[in-house]
Design an enzyme around this catalytic site. Sequence first.
Site, PDB file in Angstrom:
ATOM      1  N   GLN A 129       2.102  -6.094  -3.131  1.00 60.27           N
ATOM      2  CA  GLN A 129       2.578  -6.170  -1.741  1.00 60.27           C
ATOM      3  C   GLN A 129       3.873  -5.358  -1.544  1.00 60.27           C
ATOM      4  O   GLN A 129       4.109  -4.433  -2.305  1.00 60.27           O
ATOM      5  CB  GLN A 129       2.753  -7.632  -1.287  1.00 60.27           C
ATOM      6  CG  GLN A 129       1.439  -8.383  -1.133  1.00 60.27           C
ATOM      7  CD  GLN A 129       0.876  -8.957  -2.417  1.00 60.27           C
ATOM      8  OE1 GLN A 129       1.570  -9.619  -3.155  1.00 60.27           O
ATOM      9  NE2 GLN A 129      -0.385  -8.711  -2.685  1.00 60.27           N
ATOM     10  N   ASP A 179       0.807  -1.226   0.000  1.00 54.22           N
ATOM     11  CA  ASP A 179       0.000   0.000   0.000  1.00 54.22           C
ATOM     12  C   ASP A 179       0.837   1.272   0.000  1.00 54.22           C
ATOM     13  O   ASP A 179       0.438   2.302   0.555  1.00 54.22           O
ATOM     14  CB  ASP A 179      -0.967   0.017   1.197  1.00 54.22           C
ATOM     15  CG  ASP A 179      -1.872  -1.193   1.193  1.00 54.22           C
ATOM     16  OD1 ASP A 179      -2.216  -1.658   0.092  1.00 54.22           O
ATOM     17  OD2 ASP A 179      -2.226  -1.668   2.289  1.00 54.22           O
ATOM     18  N   GLU A 180       1.977   1.224  -0.653  1.00 54.20           N
ATOM     19  CA  GLU A 180       2.858   2.400  -0.689  1.00 54.20           C
ATOM     20  C   GLU A 180       2.402   3.401  -1.743  1.00 54.20           C
ATOM     21  O   GLU A 180       2.899   4.526  -1.787  1.00 54.20           O
ATOM     22  CB  GLU A 180       4.301   1.959  -0.996  1.00 54.20           C
ATOM     23  CG  GLU A 180       4.969   1.099   0.076  1.00 54.20           C
ATOM     24  CD  GLU A 180       4.729  -0.394  -0.151  1.00 54.20           C
ATOM     25  OE1 GLU A 180       3.911  -0.743  -1.038  1.00 54.20           O
ATOM     26  OE2 GLU A 180       5.349  -1.199   0.560  1.00 54.20           O
ATOM     27  N   THR A 184       3.037 -12.570   2.940  1.00 50.89           N
ATOM     28  CA  THR A 184       2.190 -13.191   1.940  1.00 50.89           C
ATOM     29  C   THR A 184       2.933 -14.416   1.395  1.00 50.89           C
ATOM     30  O   THR A 184       3.996 -14.776   1.911  1.00 50.89           O
ATOM     31  CB  THR A 184       1.774 -12.183   0.853  1.00 50.89           C
ATOM     32  OG1 THR A 184       0.764 -12.780   0.046  1.00 50.89           O
ATOM     33  CG2 THR A 184       2.951 -11.756  -0.033  1.00 50.89           C
ATOM     34  N   GLY A 226      -4.471  -4.380  -3.804  1.00 53.07           N
ATOM     35  CA  GLY A 226      -5.455  -3.369  -4.179  1.00 53.07           C
ATOM     36  C   GLY A 226      -4.685  -2.131  -4.591  1.00 53.07           C
ATOM     37  O   GLY A 226      -4.068  -1.483  -3.757  1.00 53.07           O
ATOM     38  N   HIS A 227      -4.665  -1.847  -5.876  1.00 47.68           N
ATOM     39  CA  HIS A 227      -3.880  -0.728  -6.399  1.00 47.68           C
ATOM     40  C   HIS A 227      -4.838   0.366  -6.862  1.00 47.68           C
ATOM     41  O   HIS A 227      -5.575   0.187  -7.836  1.00 47.68           O
ATOM     42  CB  HIS A 227      -2.971  -1.204  -7.544  1.00 47.68           C
ATOM     43  CG  HIS A 227      -1.939  -2.193  -7.088  1.00 47.68           C
ATOM     44  ND1 HIS A 227      -1.040  -2.780  -7.930  1.00 47.68           N
ATOM     45  CD2 HIS A 227      -1.658  -2.686  -5.853  1.00 47.68           C
ATOM     46  CE1 HIS A 227      -0.249  -3.591  -7.243  1.00 47.68           C
ATOM     47  NE2 HIS A 227      -0.616  -3.559  -5.973  1.00 47.68           N
ATOM     48  N   THR A 285      -5.782 -11.536   3.792  1.00 43.92           N
ATOM     49  CA  THR A 285      -6.910 -10.870   3.138  1.00 43.92           C
ATOM     50  C   THR A 285      -8.052 -11.861   2.891  1.00 43.92           C
ATOM     51  O   THR A 285      -9.107 -11.467   2.382  1.00 43.92           O
ATOM     52  CB  THR A 285      -6.474 -10.289   1.778  1.00 43.92           C
ATOM     53  OG1 THR A 285      -5.939 -11.357   0.997  1.00 43.92           O
ATOM     54  CG2 THR A 285      -5.429  -9.204   1.948  1.00 43.92           C
ATOM     55  N   LYS A 295       1.840   2.042  -5.141  1.00 41.12           N
ATOM     56  CA  LYS A 295       2.415   1.473  -6.373  1.00 41.12           C
ATOM     57  C   LYS A 295       1.498   1.718  -7.561  1.00 41.12           C
ATOM     58  O   LYS A 295       1.954   2.021  -8.664  1.00 41.12           O
ATOM     59  CB  LYS A 295       2.641  -0.048  -6.189  1.00 41.12           C
ATOM     60  CG  LYS A 295       3.628  -0.379  -5.080  1.00 41.12           C
ATOM     61  CD  LYS A 295       3.744  -1.868  -4.844  1.00 41.12           C
ATOM     62  CE  LYS A 295       2.499  -2.488  -4.276  1.00 41.12           C
ATOM     63  NZ  LYS A 295       2.138  -2.069  -2.903  1.00 41.12           N
TER      64      LYS A 295
HETATM   65  P1  GDP Z   1      -0.744   0.259  -3.582  1.00 39.79           P
HETATM   66  O1  GDP Z   1      -1.341  -1.017  -3.099  1.00 39.79           O
HETATM   67  O2  GDP Z   1       0.714   0.338  -3.306  1.00 39.79           O
HETATM   68  O3  GDP Z   1      -1.067   0.553  -5.011  1.00 39.79           O
HETATM   69  O4  GDP Z   1      -1.423   1.416  -2.713  1.00 39.79           O
HETATM   70  P2  GDP Z   1      -3.000   1.558  -2.356  1.00 39.79           P
HETATM   71  O5  GDP Z   1      -3.737   1.970  -3.569  1.00 39.79           O
HETATM   72  O6  GDP Z   1      -3.462   0.344  -1.632  1.00 39.79           O
HETATM   73  O7  GDP Z   1      -2.938   2.697  -1.278  1.00 39.79           O
HETATM   74  C1  GDP Z   1      -2.409   3.955  -1.562  1.00 39.79           C
HETATM   75  C2  GDP Z   1      -3.502   5.018  -1.304  1.00 39.79           C
HETATM   76  O8  GDP Z   1      -2.905   6.297  -1.281  1.00 39.79           O
HETATM   77  C3  GDP Z   1      -4.553   5.080  -2.377  1.00 39.79           C
HETATM   78  O9  GDP Z   1      -5.766   5.487  -1.809  1.00 39.79           O
HETATM   79  C4  GDP Z   1      -4.027   6.171  -3.325  1.00 39.79           C
HETATM   80  O10 GDP Z   1      -5.050   6.810  -4.072  1.00 39.79           O
HETATM   81  C5  GDP Z   1      -3.408   7.113  -2.335  1.00 39.79           C
HETATM   82  N1  GDP Z   1      -2.243   7.890  -2.800  1.00 39.79           N
HETATM   83  C6  GDP Z   1      -1.239   7.506  -3.622  1.00 39.79           C
HETATM   84  N2  GDP Z   1      -0.298   8.469  -3.702  1.00 39.79           N
HETATM   85  C7  GDP Z   1      -0.729   9.477  -2.921  1.00 39.79           C
HETATM   86  C8  GDP Z   1      -0.177  10.751  -2.549  1.00 39.79           C
HETATM   87  O11 GDP Z   1       0.907  11.129  -2.952  1.00 39.79           O
HETATM   88  N3  GDP Z   1      -0.907  11.501  -1.679  1.00 39.79           N
HETATM   89  C9  GDP Z   1      -2.103  11.116  -1.187  1.00 39.79           C
HETATM   90  N4  GDP Z   1      -2.728  11.909  -0.341  1.00 39.79           N
HETATM   91  N5  GDP Z   1      -2.644   9.921  -1.509  1.00 39.79           N
HETATM   92  C10 GDP Z   1      -1.958   9.118  -2.352  1.00 39.79           C
HETATM   93  P1  IMO Z   2      -0.822  -4.231  -2.249  1.00 36.46           P
HETATM   94  O1  IMO Z   2      -0.355  -4.797  -3.562  1.00 36.46           O
HETATM   95  C1  IMO Z   2      -0.961  -4.564   2.088  1.00 36.46           C
HETATM   96  C2  IMO Z   2      -1.008  -8.608   3.779  1.00 36.46           C
HETATM   97  C3  IMO Z   2      -2.264  -9.045   4.503  1.00 36.46           C
HETATM   98  C4  IMO Z   2      -1.665  -9.972   5.551  1.00 36.46           C
HETATM   99  C5  IMO Z   2      -0.537 -10.640   4.782  1.00 36.46           C
HETATM  100  C6  IMO Z   2      -0.894 -12.004   4.223  1.00 36.46           C
HETATM  101  O2  IMO Z   2      -2.123  -3.541  -2.322  1.00 36.46           O
HETATM  102  O3  IMO Z   2       0.254  -3.437  -1.607  1.00 36.46           O
HETATM  103  P2  IMO Z   2      -2.423 -12.751   2.157  1.00 36.46           P
HETATM  104  O4  IMO Z   2      -3.869 -12.515   1.898  1.00 36.46           O
HETATM  105  O5  IMO Z   2      -1.524 -12.212   1.099  1.00 36.46           O
HETATM  106  O6  IMO Z   2      -2.103 -14.186   2.489  1.00 36.46           O
HETATM  107  O7  IMO Z   2      -2.120 -11.926   3.525  1.00 36.46           O
HETATM  108  O8  IMO Z   2      -0.199  -9.763   3.714  1.00 36.46           O
HETATM  109  N1  IMO Z   2      -1.206  -8.121   2.392  1.00 36.46           N
HETATM  110  C7  IMO Z   2      -1.141  -6.842   2.036  1.00 36.46           C
HETATM  111  N2  IMO Z   2      -0.988  -5.727   2.776  1.00 36.46           N
HETATM  112  N3  IMO Z   2      -1.037  -4.475   0.751  1.00 36.46           N
HETATM  113  C8  IMO Z   2      -1.154  -5.582  -0.006  1.00 36.46           C
HETATM  114  O9  IMO Z   2      -1.094  -5.548  -1.362  1.00 36.46           O
HETATM  115  C9  IMO Z   2      -1.257  -6.834   0.636  1.00 36.46           C
HETATM  116  N4  IMO Z   2      -1.418  -8.100   0.206  1.00 36.46           N
HETATM  117  C10 IMO Z   2      -1.366  -8.879   1.286  1.00 36.46           C
HETATM  118  O10 IMO Z   2      -2.939  -7.951   5.082  1.00 36.46           O
HETATM  119  O11 IMO Z   2      -1.083  -9.225   6.590  1.00 36.46           O
HETATM  120 MG    MG Z   3      -2.878  -1.678  -1.858  1.00 34.95          MG
END
Ligand code: GDP
Ligand code: IMO
Ligand code: MG
Length: 407
Positions: free
Chosen positions: A216, A12-13, A231, A39-40, A125, A15
């Site tokens: 991840q 959830d950085e 994971t 979840g991207h 998840t 990506k």
């Molecule tokens: P991913 O799994 O690494 O793709 O990240 P996620 O989508 O799960 O979580 C990142 C969240 O931060 C999402 O809601 C994005 O829309 C949001 N996001 C991404 N970059 C930025 C940013 O620079 N600032 C803010 N405020 N939100 C961001």
């Molecule tokens: P993205 O691509 C954050 C975490 C789960 C749990 C562990 C194992 O959006 O960054 P799993 O269902 O994979 O067996 O769960 O990994 N996890 C994530 N946490 N972002 C994800 O993906 C994740 N995918 C799995 O919460 O701790």
């Molecule tokens: Mg995510």
Amino acid sequence: MITIVIGTHFGDEGKGKIVDYLARECHMVVRYNGGNNAGHTIITPQGKLVLHLIPAGIFNPECICIIGPGVVIRPGSLYAEIDALNKIGINLRGRFFISSRAHLVMPWHLALDELLDSKRGIGTTRRGIGPTYSDKIERIGIRVGDILLPGFKERVQKMFQEKSKFLKREYNYLITDELDEWLSAGEKIGGYITDTEPIIWKSVESDNNILLEGAQGTMLDIDYGSYPFVTSSSTTASGACLGSGIPPMKIDRVIGVVKAYTTRVGSGPFPTEIKGELGEIIRKKGGEYGATTNRPRRCGWLDGVILGYAVKLSGITSLALTKLDVLSEFKEIKICVNYRINDKTYEYLPFYIEKAQPVYETLPGWDMIENTLSENAYKYITLMEKISGTKVGIVSTGPERDATIEI
Ligand code: GDP
Ligand code: IMO
Ligand code: MG
């Protein structure tokens, strides 16, 4: 130019946002690991969309998107994503391909994930990811290519009977999923299934811009993460070669996506976690709720020890720093520069981090970020660069594509 994009911490950085941004100039984006546990999030002109399986390059109509062999796929999740994209006018035909070697998440995998995680408490998840990869390694998995072979439906029905009996006997568990989702796979996605290797290799040989989209993050890696709270796939850069079929010598750069603070969903050690009010403020300001499960994400200061570890493990050549805007208006901001464990200082990530005490450097905060970075924001970036030994090349200051600064 072939670029791997990976997460440096616990996922959830941001990506998705960074891949969508970089994909403006890409010929191809390949997802190579994980499944719909990912979840991207992308902000499209039609609003927010969360992709779980389809690569985040899909919003560039010129970009070919591939789900590689290293991914595990729940068919229903994929159908839903295809429908959602079609609904906003995005056409996938001719530019979206699914590797025949990718494995299928089956109903019994979903059941087992639920059953086992409720006992073990990893906080998965519950998308069946672990059990699907287990069957792959056990050599009893079902692959996407099998969908197109004669006898697929009969094979699935037979396995369903056997697995249902097993789950009833061992766990007194009744599978409630209907099999239709799996049995209709041929009709629904048959046209996208192919051997993706030649398509990818041709693109490599043509010197195209190719992005390999990681799911991840480093600390969730099956080998190098905070085991067993990880994971079941390889989330470091090495996993990108395995999961796509691109040889290591072809990789030109590795971009580590790092959030300005650290979050974690699910259980497991998290040395810089902030418990209490400040953690809650960051969660609210950053909207830190899981894009897949909607669980509140645990929040903490940026863990520089993990950042350094990610850089070394994946050979990260530059960083994409996201959510810097979320840290604006704090008076002071901290970065963990090393750990103390039993009176010993660790600058690298040791085997056992359950008792790690973070040692922080404190920096002055900054005001709201628009499209320029203030001196204090630069100080923060400079410290990150010093700790990680890597340059920050991209700074993201908002979820939208154009809230991005290249420095
Ligand atoms: P991913 O799994 O690494 O793709 O990240 P996620 O989508 O799960 O979580 C990142 C969240 O931060 C999402 O809601 C994005 O829309 C949001 N996001 C991404 N970059 C930025 C940013 O620079 N600032 C803010 N405020 N939100 C961001
Ligand atoms: P993205 O691509 C954050 C975490 C789960 C749990 C562990 C194992 O959006 O960054 P799993 O269902 O994979 O067996 O769960 O990994 N996890 C994530 N946490 N972002 C994800 O993906 C994740 N995918 C799995 O919460 O701790
Ligand atoms: Mg995510």
